[in-house]
Design a protein around this motif. Structure first.
Motif, PDB file in Angstrom:
ATOM      1  N   HIS A  36      41.974  35.305  31.149  1.00 52.12           N
ATOM      2  CA  HIS A  36      42.470  36.666  30.919  1.00 52.12           C
ATOM      3  C   HIS A  36      42.778  37.375  32.216  1.00 52.12           C
ATOM      4  O   HIS A  36      43.604  38.279  32.261  1.00 52.12           O
ATOM      5  CB  HIS A  36      41.468  37.472  30.071  1.00 52.12           C
ATOM      6  CG  HIS A  36      40.266  37.978  30.822  1.00 52.12           C
ATOM      7  ND1 HIS A  36      39.152  37.211  31.044  1.00 52.12           N
ATOM      8  CD2 HIS A  36      40.001  39.187  31.385  1.00 52.12           C
ATOM      9  CE1 HIS A  36      38.250  37.934  31.710  1.00 52.12           C
ATOM     10  NE2 HIS A  36      38.743  39.130  31.931  1.00 52.12           N
ATOM     11  N   TRP A  37      42.136  36.956  33.290  1.00 54.41           N
ATOM     12  CA  TRP A  37      42.344  37.633  34.580  1.00 54.41           C
ATOM     13  C   TRP A  37      42.829  36.668  35.647  1.00 54.41           C
ATOM     14  O   TRP A  37      43.657  37.003  36.482  1.00 54.41           O
ATOM     15  CB  TRP A  37      41.021  38.271  35.010  1.00 54.41           C
ATOM     16  CG  TRP A  37      40.993  38.828  36.373  1.00 54.41           C
ATOM     17  CD1 TRP A  37      41.564  40.007  36.788  1.00 54.41           C
ATOM     18  CD2 TRP A  37      40.377  38.260  37.528  1.00 54.41           C
ATOM     19  NE1 TRP A  37      41.323  40.191  38.123  1.00 54.41           N
ATOM     20  CE2 TRP A  37      40.591  39.144  38.603  1.00 54.41           C
ATOM     21  CE3 TRP A  37      39.641  37.081  37.752  1.00 54.41           C
ATOM     22  CZ2 TRP A  37      40.102  38.893  39.892  1.00 54.41           C
ATOM     23  CZ3 TRP A  37      39.158  36.834  39.024  1.00 54.41           C
ATOM     24  CH2 TRP A  37      39.391  37.739  40.072  1.00 54.41           C
ATOM     25  N   ARG A  38      42.325  35.437  35.618  1.00 58.58           N
ATOM     26  CA  ARG A  38      42.675  34.479  36.664  1.00 58.58           C
ATOM     27  C   ARG A  38      42.497  33.061  36.148  1.00 58.58           C
ATOM     28  O   ARG A  38      41.650  32.808  35.306  1.00 58.58           O
ATOM     29  CB  ARG A  38      41.762  34.694  37.873  1.00 58.58           C
ATOM     30  CG  ARG A  38      42.252  34.050  39.137  1.00 58.58           C
ATOM     31  CD  ARG A  38      43.491  34.720  39.719  1.00 58.58           C
ATOM     32  NE  ARG A  38      43.180  35.838  40.581  1.00 58.58           N
ATOM     33  CZ  ARG A  38      43.761  37.042  40.475  1.00 58.58           C
ATOM     34  NH1 ARG A  38      44.636  37.281  39.528  1.00 58.58           N
ATOM     35  NH2 ARG A  38      43.472  37.995  41.320  1.00 58.58           N
TER      36      ARG A  38
ATOM     37  N   ALA B 238      43.887  22.104  37.077  1.00 57.96           N
ATOM     38  CA  ALA B 238      43.637  23.544  37.158  1.00 57.96           C
ATOM     39  C   ALA B 238      44.449  24.155  38.279  1.00 57.96           C
ATOM     40  O   ALA B 238      44.752  23.502  39.282  1.00 57.96           O
ATOM     41  CB  ALA B 238      42.152  23.802  37.402  1.00 57.96           C
ATOM     42  N   ALA B 239      44.803  25.408  38.102  1.00 59.47           N
ATOM     43  CA  ALA B 239      45.538  26.138  39.132  1.00 59.47           C
ATOM     44  C   ALA B 239      45.029  27.571  39.172  1.00 59.47           C
ATOM     45  O   ALA B 239      44.337  28.027  38.264  1.00 59.47           O
ATOM     46  CB  ALA B 239      47.037  26.117  38.840  1.00 59.47           C
ATOM     47  N   ARG B 240      45.392  28.256  40.252  1.00 61.26           N
ATOM     48  CA  ARG B 240      45.020  29.662  40.368  1.00 61.26           C
ATOM     49  C   ARG B 240      46.242  30.408  40.876  1.00 61.26           C
ATOM     50  O   ARG B 240      46.558  30.375  42.056  1.00 61.26           O
ATOM     51  CB  ARG B 240      43.871  29.825  41.360  1.00 61.26           C
ATOM     52  CG  ARG B 240      43.341  31.241  41.489  1.00 61.26           C
ATOM     53  CD  ARG B 240      42.327  31.342  42.612  1.00 61.26           C
ATOM     54  NE  ARG B 240      42.957  31.263  43.912  1.00 61.26           N
ATOM     55  CZ  ARG B 240      43.176  32.320  44.686  1.00 61.26           C
ATOM     56  NH1 ARG B 240      42.782  33.512  44.324  1.00 61.26           N
ATOM     57  NH2 ARG B 240      43.771  32.173  45.855  1.00 61.26           N
TER      58      ARG B 240
ATOM     59  N   GLN C 280      38.079  30.057  33.659  1.00 58.35           N
ATOM     60  CA  GLN C 280      38.355  28.950  34.570  1.00 58.35           C
ATOM     61  C   GLN C 280      37.120  28.079  34.802  1.00 58.35           C
ATOM     62  O   GLN C 280      37.257  26.908  35.146  1.00 58.35           O
ATOM     63  CB  GLN C 280      38.902  29.499  35.903  1.00 58.35           C
ATOM     64  CG  GLN C 280      39.605  28.466  36.758  1.00 58.35           C
ATOM     65  CD  GLN C 280      40.928  28.000  36.154  1.00 58.35           C
ATOM     66  OE1 GLN C 280      41.270  28.334  35.016  1.00 58.35           O
ATOM     67  NE2 GLN C 280      41.686  27.250  36.914  1.00 58.35           N
TER      68      GLN C 280
ATOM     69  N   LYS D 148      48.475  33.749  41.690  1.00 58.01           N
ATOM     70  CA  LYS D 148      48.327  35.181  41.924  1.00 58.01           C
ATOM     71  C   LYS D 148      49.157  35.849  40.855  1.00 58.01           C
ATOM     72  O   LYS D 148      50.372  35.780  40.845  1.00 58.01           O
ATOM     73  CB  LYS D 148      48.852  35.557  43.311  1.00 58.01           C
ATOM     74  CG  LYS D 148      47.903  35.241  44.431  1.00 58.01           C
ATOM     75  CD  LYS D 148      46.548  35.920  44.290  1.00 58.01           C
ATOM     76  CE  LYS D 148      46.611  37.423  44.593  1.00 58.01           C
ATOM     77  NZ  LYS D 148      45.275  38.050  44.420  1.00 58.01           N
TER      78      LYS D 148
ATOM     79  N   GLY E 227      32.587  32.006  36.315  1.00 61.42           N
ATOM     80  CA  GLY E 227      33.949  32.413  36.626  1.00 61.42           C
ATOM     81  C   GLY E 227      34.829  32.441  35.399  1.00 61.42           C
ATOM     82  O   GLY E 227      35.966  31.965  35.411  1.00 61.42           O
ATOM     83  N   GLU E 228      34.263  32.964  34.297  1.00 64.14           N
ATOM     84  CA  GLU E 228      35.033  33.214  33.089  1.00 64.14           C
ATOM     85  C   GLU E 228      35.777  31.954  32.626  1.00 64.14           C
ATOM     86  O   GLU E 228      35.268  30.876  32.784  1.00 64.14           O
ATOM     87  CB  GLU E 228      35.983  34.411  33.330  1.00 64.14           C
ATOM     88  CG  GLU E 228      35.240  35.730  33.522  1.00 64.14           C
ATOM     89  CD  GLU E 228      34.471  35.841  34.855  1.00 64.14           C
ATOM     90  OE1 GLU E 228      34.997  35.395  35.884  1.00 64.14           O
ATOM     91  OE2 GLU E 228      33.356  36.366  34.853  1.00 64.14           O
TER      92      GLU E 228
END
Lengths: 376, 447
Positions: A364-366, A267-269, A173, A271, A170-171
């Motif tokens: 870079h994306w999430r 960690a967070a995600r 993260q 949107k 997952g890149e």
């Protein structure tokens, strides 16, 4: 220290700057110019790996042959961390040492792919053609060199670390969550010692292709991560970092050298919308307690448009003495970017350059992540 | 060790809740207890628990001839693909996401936990490693003429006309989409431990609940990655059965003439929930994940240690983690891939752990019917194990007509069997030296 505190007792780093704790600590202190290559993958610059003497960590040529560069780099960095922690020759410890690896996937055989795609243009029966060529042209062992969990598998084979391993994908993260999970397990007493990290080979067009599909790569010359507004984007770098995390109690009992205490990882995600990265990172840091003036801020920022500016704004609000972008030293190493950044922070504290360090990173994306390290 | 079939859960006055009104339940080691309140499954046998249970206990096979892509020139032409979800073409991550969505929908609905799109817990997901597939590379190649190389593909990518392919082939995207859809909390985990990934997803959920990080976890294993190159890669390692005719007879775990596994697709999803949290809201408890064990193996990239030590230790660790002993186990849900090596190693390891009991302790392989669902297998088979406990009926090992005399086991041959099953050990072993075992039990009975 509380016996359940999580401390860093081993650091393994290898990158375009070379290998080892001292090399990287010196580069941090001096702000040396990065080692970049703007021609081999033009128009995309990369930070190429400084060649390793593989035999030093991967003695068997047969093992070296069965790995792709990203796996060799990871196994090498893991070996450095084990050496640094004084665990390399400790069979008993390695028998229970658990591993979390942040990994992507393996490298394509670029020549085979190109030849097959060319042949597919005129193939009257494309399916049968593809089958025939893949059956004939894929090396049987290539699959194993590509599988995400085989970096961990090779760490077990080469270094004899057989506690158990988990591979996160997952890149960027994946790197954050690997360190977060290892930290949480030790802090909760679910494990006493863990080997955690990742490795990324930037010198491969298949990964450049994936990133370029989304328009995330910077073209042209190197520019510092926080000074790319005109031409934003990632400059990837080959780098691997592994850390030995250990409970303070266990480290003390065996008289291990403690580089730093890893006090928080979160960690967070979000949107992704304008402002969400800044809010997410601020939210993570607010859970870390008061940050000491003079703390070193190390950022795993990508250089991607918008989000890197938001990360810069978060860092600017910290009472920090100095800001370092990992990308300015070794490039952006995707899954390994956060582990490399935490390793750099630990190296800086170990070398007496700072008493406290804050690490941030927005994928870079999430995904957003942060860590806090303090002098033990 | 507890006595046979005693609940591994204690109710103690020591562990008062904050309110001090209800005594909290703790396991044999004083930890929070992890209950299962929702289960979901999709395999080549069908969608949902009911369809799968019916087929599994009828001894039906989901293995069939591959129609998804041409199989000319391939040594293996069969698989347990899930072919009923898409009309047009699709990629592995798209099918894996769809399978996971269906399984998770079933599990979350059954649990009744949270609100639609707002699951109050973390997400742990076993997903197959993805990479750009041939049709998409061909799409890029069609934008230019002449010989194809990666520089040409990069120029096509730089046009930004293919932007969606970036997200499609990111490792983290499937879990990200599932997190969006179900509203899970925190940073979702995408993990791989090869063929034990599904079990690892469950183990991570258990650990997070035991730590008190979360009250609930959505644990999913999914795999929809049967395409030509994936099949060819396993084929080149000589891992697959080549006995293509008839397809349904190819997966024959523990048989003398077993010759490799059959690739399968599917997903399993479990809602794990802190036991008292589940009790407090009146949820139906479907079972307990009582123990987890995992061990690495440094012997070889694809082969297990000849002495079976890592598998043996993983099973013993799982039993110890559950506070149970070998005599407490009623049934083994085998990894049972149908490869010559796995089944021999697994039988030997089980005999080492369970001793003389192994001659009569039932062990069966779901893979005889659904094939090896790879990344999903550990989760799919955990779901089936809980159905086995709930229904008091053990799904058989089908295609067992030519027993391997070297591994004398009660494999529940060919026909399902009624049995009281309270405690199951479910095994998962994978390439790269991954060994993960789960101890799954019925809901504890309280005095």
């Amino acid at each position: 220290m509380n016996p359940h505190d999580v401390v860093i007792t081993g650091i393994g780093l290898a990158s375009s700057l070379g290998e080892g704790l001292e090399t990287h600590a010196q580069a941090l202190a001096s702000g040396a110019a990065p080692n970049t290559d703007a021609t081999s993958f033009a128009p995309y610059p990369v930070h190429p790996l400084k060649p390793l003497e593989l035999d030093r960590q991967i003695p068997k040529k047969s093992d070296q042959r069965q790995m792709e560069p990203w796996q060799r780099l990871g196994v090498y960095a893991a070996g450095l961390a084990l050496d640094d922690a004084g665990l390399k020759e400790d069979a008993e410890a390695k028998g229970v040492l658990q591993v979390i690896v942040a990994a992507g996937g393996g490298e394509r055989d670029h020549a085979v792919d190109g030849a097959i795609l060319t042949g597919l243009r005129d193939a009257s029966e494309p399916g049968a053609f593809l089958n025939e060529r893949l059956m004939g042209d894929l090396r049987p062992t290539l699959f194993l060199a590509q599988l995400s969990n085989l970096l961990a598998g090779n760490i077990a084979i080469v270094h004899g670390v057989t506690g158990a391993s988990r591979t996160f994908m997952g890149e960027e993260q994946a790197g954050v969550d690997a360190i977060r999970t290892a930290h949480a397990r030790i802090a909760a007493g679910q494990a006493e010692v863990m080997l955690v990290g990742g490795a990324y080979n930037a010198e491969r067009r298949d990964m450049l292709l994936l990133l370029e599909l989304g328009g995330f790569l910077r073209k042209g010359e190197f520019a510092p991560v926080f000074a790319r507004e005109a031409t934003p984007g990632l400059i990837t770098g080959s780098a691997g970092a592994f850390l030995v995390l250990e409970s303070a109690g266990r480290a003390a009992a065996r008289g291990a050298k403690i580089h730093a205490r890893l006090s928080h990882v979160a960690a967070a995600r979000s949107k992704r919308q304008p402002g969400t990265v800044e809010a997410a990172l601020n939210g993570l840091l607010s859970g870390f307690g008061a940050i000491a003036p003079g703390a070193l801020a190390i950022s795993a920022a990508t250089g991607a448009a918008g989000i890197t500016a938001e990360e810069a704004s978060v860092i600017a609000a910290l009472p920090q003495a100095r800001r370092v972008a990992t990308g300015d030293l070794v490039g952006h190493a995707l899954e390994a970017a956060f582990p490399v950044s935490v390793a750099l922070a630990a190296a800086a504290i170990s070398a007496g350059q700072a008493k406290e360090a804050i690490v941030t990173g927005a994928g870079h994306w999430r995904g957003e992540g942060a860590a806090r390290l303090v002098k033990a | 060790m507890s006595a046979k079939n005693q609940p591994a859960v204690n109710q103690t006055a020591v562990n008062q809740t904050a309110a001090g009104q209800t005594a909290a339940h703790r396991d044999a080691k004083g930890r929070r207890v992890v209950a299962v309140t929702g289960l979901g499954i999709v395999t080549s046998l069908g969608q949902g628990k009911e369809a799968n249970w019916q087929a599994l206990t009828a001894g039906e096979s989901g293995i069939h001839r591959i129609e998804r892509f041409p199989t000319e020139g391939l040594r293996t032409t069969i698989a347990g693909t899930v072919d009923y979800l898409f009309d047009g073409s699709f990629t592995a991550p798209q099918l894996s996401e769809k399978l996971a969505t269906l399984a998770a929908d079933e599990a979350v609905s059954q649990s009744g936990l949270g609100q639609p799109g707002d699951f109050p817990g973390e997400l742990f997901m076993a997903v197959p490693p993805v990479e750009m597939e041939w049709p998409q590379k061909q799409e890029l190649a069609r934008t230019f003429e002449g010989d194809v190389d990666y520089d040409g593909l990069l120029r096509a990518a730089a046009s930004q006309k293919f932007k969606p392919m970036h997200e499609l082939f990111l490792f983290g995207a499937v879990a990200d989409h599932i997190a969006d859809r179900f509203g899970t909390k925190g940073s979702p985990i995408s993990l791989s431990t090869a063929c034990s990934s599904g079990a690892t997803a469950i183990q991570m959920g258990v650990e997070a609940i035991r730590r008190g990080d979360t009250e609930a976890a959505l644990c999913i294993g999914t795999d929809g990655s049967v395409h030509a190159e994936a099949l060819i890669r396993f084929s080149l390692l000589s891992a697959l059965s080549t006995q293509n005719d008839p397809p349904e007879a190819a997966a024959k775990p523990f048989s003398k003439n077993r010759d490799g596994f059959v690739m399968g697709e599917g997903a399993g999803a479990l809602v794990l929930e802190e036991y008292d949290h589940a009790l407090a809201r009146g949820a139906t408890i479907l079972g307990i994940v009582a123990g987890c064990g995992e061990r690495g193996d440094g012997f070889h990239r694809t082969r297990s240690s000849p002495d079976g030590k890592p598998a043996i230790l993983a099973m013993r660790d799982a039993l110890d983690d559950a506070g149970l002993g070998p005599d407490d186990v009623d049934y083994i849900n085998a990894h049972g891939t149908s490869t010559p090596e796995n089944d021999k190693m697994e039988a030997m390891s089980c005999t080492a752990v369970f001793g003389e009991r192994m001659a009569t302790l039932p062990i069966s392989s779901n893979k005889s019917m659904i094939g090896h669902t790879l990344t999903a297998a550990g989760a799919v088979e955990a779901v089936i194990s809980f159905m086995t406990i709930a229904n008091g009926r053990i799904p058989p090992t089908i295609n067992y007509t030519n027993p391997d005399p070297a591994i004398a086991l009660d494999v529940v041959p060919n026909t399902a069997r009624d049995a009281k099953v309270r405690t199951v050990i479910s095994n998962s072993f994978g390439f790269g030296g991954q060994n993960t075992c789960l101890v799954l039990t019925a809901e504890p009975t309280h005095a």
